[in-house]
Enzyme design. Sequence first.
Site, PDB file in Angstrom:
ATOM      1  N   HIS A  83       0.726  -1.235  -0.072  1.00  0.00           N
ATOM      2  CA  HIS A  83      -0.002  -0.124   0.135  1.00  0.00           C
ATOM      3  C   HIS A  83       0.920   1.228   0.030  1.00  0.00           C
ATOM      4  O   HIS A  83       0.248   2.286   0.277  1.00  0.00           O
ATOM      5  CB  HIS A  83      -0.867  -0.018   1.031  1.00  0.00           C
ATOM      6  CG  HIS A  83      -1.817  -1.159   1.211  1.00  0.00           C
ATOM      7  ND1 HIS A  83      -2.243  -1.675   2.273  1.00  0.00           N
ATOM      8  CD2 HIS A  83      -2.446  -2.059   0.175  1.00  0.00           C
ATOM      9  CE1 HIS A  83      -3.197  -2.516   1.951  1.00  0.00           C
ATOM     10  NE2 HIS A  83      -3.187  -3.131   0.725  1.00  0.00           N
ATOM     11  N   ILE A  90       0.759   7.261   0.455  1.00  0.00           N
ATOM     12  CA  ILE A  90       0.603   5.768   1.191  1.00  0.00           C
ATOM     13  C   ILE A  90      -0.822   5.950   1.045  1.00  0.00           C
ATOM     14  O   ILE A  90      -1.783   6.689   1.147  1.00  0.00           O
ATOM     15  CB  ILE A  90       0.531   6.303   2.771  1.00  0.00           C
ATOM     16  CG1 ILE A  90       2.208   6.429   3.208  1.00  0.00           C
ATOM     17  CG2 ILE A  90       0.229   5.003   3.713  1.00  0.00           C
ATOM     18  CD1 ILE A  90       2.405   7.193   4.340  1.00  0.00           C
ATOM     19  N   CYS A  91      -1.542   4.448   0.503  1.00  0.00           N
ATOM     20  CA  CYS A  91      -2.937   4.353   0.435  1.00  0.00           C
ATOM     21  C   CYS A  91      -3.431   4.025   1.750  1.00  0.00           C
ATOM     22  O   CYS A  91      -3.286   2.977   2.332  1.00  0.00           O
ATOM     23  CB  CYS A  91      -3.118   3.488  -0.682  1.00  0.00           C
ATOM     24  SG  CYS A  91      -4.744   2.868  -1.011  1.00  0.00           S
ATOM     25  N   LEU A  92      -4.080   4.784   2.507  1.00  0.00           N
ATOM     26  CA  LEU A  92      -4.485   4.530   3.788  1.00  0.00           C
ATOM     27  C   LEU A  92      -5.820   5.317   4.006  1.00  0.00           C
ATOM     28  O   LEU A  92      -5.723   6.356   4.042  1.00  0.00           O
ATOM     29  CB  LEU A  92      -3.585   4.779   5.107  1.00  0.00           C
ATOM     30  CG  LEU A  92      -3.649   4.660   6.341  1.00  0.00           C
ATOM     31  CD1 LEU A  92      -4.110   3.123   6.691  1.00  0.00           C
ATOM     32  CD2 LEU A  92      -2.620   4.885   7.353  1.00  0.00           C
TER      33      LEU A  92
ATOM     34  N   MET B   1      -5.683  -2.626  -3.080  1.00  0.00           N
ATOM     35  CA  MET B   1      -6.029  -1.364  -3.198  1.00  0.00           C
ATOM     36  C   MET B   1      -5.162  -0.628  -3.920  1.00  0.00           C
ATOM     37  O   MET B   1      -3.939  -0.906  -4.247  1.00  0.00           O
ATOM     38  CB  MET B   1      -5.951  -0.672  -1.601  1.00  0.00           C
ATOM     39  CG  MET B   1      -4.886  -0.028  -1.501  1.00  0.00           C
ATOM     40  SD  MET B   1      -5.267   0.571   0.169  1.00  0.00           S
ATOM     41  CE  MET B   1      -3.614   0.279   0.724  1.00  0.00           C
TER      42      MET B   1
END
Lengths: 152, 375
Positions: A83, A90-92, B1
């Site tokens: 991620h 950052i994919c959060l 994702m």
Amino acid sequence: MLTALSTKRLMRELNQLIKNPPSSHVRLLSHETLDKWKIQIIGADETLYADEKYILQFKFPNDYPLESPEVVFVGDCVPVHPHIYSNGHICLSILYQQWSPALTAEAVCISILSMLSSCTQKKPPKRDAIYVKRTKTASPKKTSWRFDDDNV
Amino acid sequence: MSMQPAEPQELAGPSAQPQILQSSSAADKCWICLEELHKNKREWLYPCKCSLICHEECLLHWVTESERHSRSGVVRCPQCNMPYKIVQWRSTTFNMLHTLYYVVDRAMPFFLATIGSMAVVVACTAYGAHAVMTVYGPSEGRRILGGAGKWEQARWAWLPMIPMTLILSRFQAGVAYMPLSTLLMAAPQPLRMEWPASPSLTLTALPTISFVYRYLWDMTLGRLERRWDSALPPEKQGMTIRLFGRRDVDQEDVAADAQNDVGQIDRPAIPQQQQHIHGLPDQPGGRNIDATIVLSGAWLCRTLVESLLLPVISSIFGAMIGRLPFFRRPGLSHFSRAMIGGCIYFVVKDIVRVLYKYLLYRTRSSRYIQGRKRF
């Protein structure tokens, strides 16, 4: 210009972080200005990232905490994680749509640490090269994120 | 994702549930500005049943901010997820106006796009009218266009199509067969075999003439041209646009191919070998060059400008041949002269190009460096 609310809030968060750091894995490196911090995080023991040191850069918008901070990994090394893109994005979800003022910079650091800790395989995200080429150094907040992986 | 351009999605990410990681002392702080309870005399609010408390002022800020992102208007406690009860003065007029502004804002891009495309159509129409006037001549052109006040729908349709057809007809042999039919519509006369040919007859015959001309050209001077072309190093391309084809077939490959062509003339043995290697199906980066059309920017610009200038060029050439005794006959209309002029322009252009290539070839192949030579 930071608003009165954001100035007060950032001062309090900064004091808290300096006086009682949440753990030895989170360390404030610098805060040249009140709205730009660098925080070092160290991978938790007995995880894939144990003892690895990374630097997170926080940029707080003027209406923080109503709006989320812009958080990216900076420096020479960015963790290899499904991620985390190699340009530090950052994919959060809590950094974007799921942000709420109840979160703090400290809480974000802990979330990212826990994201690293629960990782079972060090591999870059899918289509990392394409994403990095397209976004380069743009703010990750400009990306329209889709969160579809609950596991890591 | 992963990233996904603008696509509303169900949110369920890693730690999608916002974690509240503050210590228990958070209970006596405003969860928005982090001020401690009892520090200042301000109004404190217990908005839900959980431990999160805050200043009413801070929460109102957050509610306003949240409204910008979601239109549902429901704001929940980040910890217990209970919706906050927001009480406000309600007014139907306000709600209507609010919706109105929202709709207008959303519709703006469409309005802009419509106006933009209308501007293009108007420009094309003006160009088309100008083209008709140039090709048919002032008197005939005015008759075709008619008074501005009483344009039928057909005219609004075919005039803007003129520049587009002019450009498109240059691109592929197939498209070239889509005749300059838009210009044809300007002259709704029955087809009659006559000399001098009527505009409709000319325009109908034009693609065929063009095709036959290309064919004859390829058989004769075109051969010479290709031979000189292959003996010369490939033209330097500036900006290139790849229409389709593989990414990894790069300019190097194009250059290499040109090299091979050169090789075929000078050294027949080597290219054969290369052909063989390229012929292998599993060769990485192999011969996909056939599927690749590389348009150089310069070529594209040249073609665009030439297509759009064609009516003017034709009419200038037409006027020039009009001075010759044979073409000065009264039966020959301005239109016919322009058409003949246009054809002459293409022939002259081709001949000049071949001449240039020949001279270039002569110059290059005669080239040597002065100096003492020894074997």
